[in-house]
Design an enzyme around this catalytic site. Structure first.
Site, PDB file in Angstrom:
ATOM      1  N   ARG A   1      28.185  24.385  31.409  1.00 10.51           N
ATOM      2  CA  ARG A   1      27.017  24.084  32.019  1.00 10.51           C
ATOM      3  C   ARG A   1      26.126  25.292  31.832  1.00 10.51           C
ATOM      4  NH1 ARG A   1      28.002  21.651  37.452  1.00 10.51           N
ATOM      5  NH2 ARG A   1      28.225  19.796  36.707  1.00 10.51           N
TER       6      ARG A   1
ATOM      7  N   ARG B   1      29.861  23.854  50.049  1.00 13.85           N
ATOM      8  CA  ARG B   1      29.791  23.017  48.735  1.00 13.85           C
ATOM      9  C   ARG B   1      28.466  23.399  48.079  1.00 13.85           C
ATOM     10  NH1 ARG B   1      32.710  18.256  48.455  1.00 13.85           N
ATOM     11  NH2 ARG B   1      31.948  18.019  46.471  1.00 13.85           N
ATOM     12  N   LYS B   2      28.346  22.394  46.894  1.00 13.52           N
ATOM     13  CA  LYS B   2      27.142  22.906  45.892  1.00 13.52           C
ATOM     14  C   LYS B   2      25.983  22.817  46.722  1.00 13.52           C
ATOM     15  CE  LYS B   2      26.295  18.271  44.308  1.00 13.52           C
ATOM     16  NZ  LYS B   2      26.153  17.514  42.806  1.00 13.52           N
TER      17      LYS B   2
ATOM     18  N   GLY C   1      28.590   6.888  36.296  1.00 13.40           N
ATOM     19  CA  GLY C   1      29.898   6.577  36.327  1.00 13.40           C
ATOM     20  C   GLY C   1      30.713   6.434  37.447  1.00 13.40           C
TER      21      GLY C   1
ATOM     22  N   CYS D   1      25.818  11.495  39.509  1.00 16.64           N
ATOM     23  CA  CYS D   1      25.047  12.455  38.556  1.00 16.64           C
ATOM     24  C   CYS D   1      23.924  11.766  37.908  1.00 16.64           C
ATOM     25  CB  CYS D   1      25.963  13.137  37.492  1.00 16.64           C
ATOM     26  SG  CYS D   1      27.147  13.980  38.167  1.00 16.64           S
ATOM     27  N   GLY D   2      24.022  10.572  37.584  1.00 12.12           N
ATOM     28  CA  GLY D   2      22.974   9.867  37.125  1.00 12.12           C
ATOM     29  C   GLY D   2      22.183   9.244  38.225  1.00 12.12           C
TER      30      GLY D   2
END
Length: 551
Positions: free
Chosen positions: A68, A182-183, A470, A475-476
């Site tokens: 990434r 976390r992120k 998914g 993420c989508g």
């Protein structure tokens, strides 16, 4: 400084391995990993710490990793795109690239043996993938037409780059910010249409004019010296304002995130900052999150959980302590007053005689040949620059009026259309089960096939944003879609099959809001007629006459 929780015996497994060895430490071990091979590597290094360098082990493609990139503001050069294409090219059927919903690119089919050479290639053209995974700040998003749009209020490019340089030590890696709970997502928009989906970021800056801040702004510059990353003077300078005139800056939003456990829109911090203080505020917020964020439960470690525990006022005060001064209250209103644009098609730039052209890339999937061709078009027709959008599309800017007609005859535009159909135009999809071990269903190819069939059946007068994801990690981003589809497993006729939960009501642009789940557990094989009915009932779709005849 780290949270006290990291010193206790009750650390979760992620905090334990972070305490044992900083993720960036593997940067010095790439040659060793390349010689060992993926099967002989320490599993924690392979499965987790490599993510600090943007390298992701994927059990569904053993031996082939994902990489990434970091692409601040979604901008890269034709030289950089060619290097990425070369990396993808060498892996044949396993090699591909995806444009993500954070304006960057993920590469697939990477072998551990090739990492030293790949990193060298990246270095020669100024690319980096550092700190793009795990508990780090992810790619920083900004307006995709920054510096091109005649209606923009602020060009975000330099600020986004300065934030990235502060967080990553100019792409070399910065251990100050490699151990967050976390992120963390940051977005900054200088336009009127919320092109970055500010509401789904942990920290976001939206344009706003503040009355009566001229004196304050001058005093701040004298006291602070407009300090930016690493204590250096910022290059982002505002003219000394007239104290009586409204001053441009940003209202600040905090706490937006998606997770399998909870999804929340960002909330106002009740703070307004001038452009020259944005980088310093990012640092202050990250320091508070790093040092005080919740770490015991990974499902409750995003920034909003800390804000919930403390209350917004305590959080704001702690940020001010780190910043070294009080924050001004937010401006009464921001300048997000347009519906969101997708930038597909031909558009005039603010520069006379120049145009940017948005190409629709179906679900963001690129092959090596596509990438080489995009690089060629950017070099031949523009100034070599390429831009990415959060809708997974490509923009080629700086095409002169005299070259535009020829550009529009290029064969690539047959594949990456500037006039896609209404459903295709706004289709977004995460990676799906083909490459991602978290995904519960296959997404990209299924999404394309289903949209093609629906467009054959229905006539629409305007785009409808359909997003596929998914798994609950989102993420989508189904929560920002008109119709969002989240992968799940369902039972049908005594068997477990792939299915979706349906979200609706997501709104982008002005007055953005998150959608909610309206139907659960629909098998994918039964989904198309359900979507057809939703499009007719809620989005004014009409059955095509030829489709009625065939039925």
């Amino acid at each position: 400084m780290t949270n006290a929780a990291t010193t206790t015996a009750s650390l979760n497994k992620f905090e334990k391995f972070k305490a044992e060895k900083d993720g960036l430490a593997v940067k010095a071990e790439i040659e060793k990993f390349a010689s060992l091979g993926w099967e002989a590597m320490d599993e924690t290094d392979r499965d987790h710490r490599l993510k600090w360098l943007g390298v992701f082990f994927r059990p569904v493609t053993p031996g082939k990793f994902m990489m990434r990139m970091r692409m601040p503001n979604g901008i890269l050069t034709h030289h950089q795109m060619r290097v990425l294409a070369e990396v993808v090219q060498r892996y044949g059927d396993d090699g591909s690239a995806d444009i993500t919903t954070r304006q960057n690119i993920q590469l697939r089919g990477i072998r551990i043996e090739d990492l030293p050479e790949i990193f060298n290639k990246f270095h020669t053209v100024g690319l980096t993938s550092v700190q793009s995974g795990m508990d780090n700040v992810r790619n920083i998003t900004g307006d995709p037409v920054a510096g091109l749009d005649a209606d923009e209020l602020f060009d975000t490019r330099e600020l986004v780059q300065q934030i990235q340089d502060m967080i990553t030590n100019k792409g070399e890696g910065n251990s100050e910010f490699t151990n967050l709970p976390r992120k963390f997502n940051i977005a900054i928009t200088g336009g009127r249409d919320n092109s970055v989906h500010a509401e789904i970021n942990d920290l976001a800056f939206v344009p706003a004019f503040k009355e009566g801040t001229g004196d304050w702004g001058l005093e701040t510059r004298e006291k602070q010296g407009s300090r930016g990353a690493e204590g250096q003077r910022s290059n982002v300078q505002s003219p000394i304002p007239d104290p009586q005139s409204p001053v441009f800056g940003f209202n600040v939003l905090v706490g937006g995130f998606f997770s399998g456990k909870r999804c929340e829109a960002a909330i106002p911090l009740n703070a307004w900052v001038s452009p020259e203080d944005v980088v310093a505020l990012c640092r202050a917020v990250l320091e508070v999150f790093r040092d005080c964020g919740l770490r015991a439960n990974r499902q409750k470690s995003r920034l909003m959980w800390l804000i919930d525990e403390w209350g917004l006022e305590k959080f704001r005060l702690e940020v001010e302590n780190r910043l070294g001064k009080s924050l001004l209250p937010a401006a009464p209103k921001d300048e997000i007053d347009w519906e969101k644009r997708d930038h597909i098609g031909v558009h005039k730039q603010k520069q006379p005689g120049l145009n940017y052209v948005g190409l629709h890339v179906p679900v963001g999937r690129l092959a090596a040949d596509d990438m080489f061709e995009i690089a060629r078009l950017a070099e031949v027709y523009g100034n070599g620059e390429i831009r990415l959008t959060v809708e997974q599309n490509v923009i080629i800017p700086n095409i002169s009026d005299s070259r535009l007609v020829m550009f529009l005859t290029e064969p690539l535009l047959e594949k990456f259309s500037i006039t896609p159909k209404q459903l295709t135009r706004s289709l977004v999809s995460c990676t799906g089960a083909q490459f991602c071990n978290f995904a519960l269903i296959e997404t990209k190819q299924r999404a394309l096939a289903m949209i093609k069939d629906l467009e054959a059946e229905l006539e629409l007068t305007h785009p409808v944003r359909i997003h596929w994801t998914g798994c609950p990690n989102s993420c989508g981003q189904p929560q920002v879609a008109d119709i969002g589809l989240m992968g799940t497993k369902v039972r049908k006729n005594g068997k477990t099959v792939e299915g979706v939960d349906i979200y609706m009501g997501g709104k982008v642009g002005k007055e953005a809001q998150l959608g909610t789940c309206v139907q659960k557990g629909i098998p994918c094989e039964d989904l198309q007629p359900v979507l057809r009915d939703l499009l007719i009932q809620h989005f004014a779709a009409k059955p095509r006459q030829e489709a009625l005849v065939s039925h």
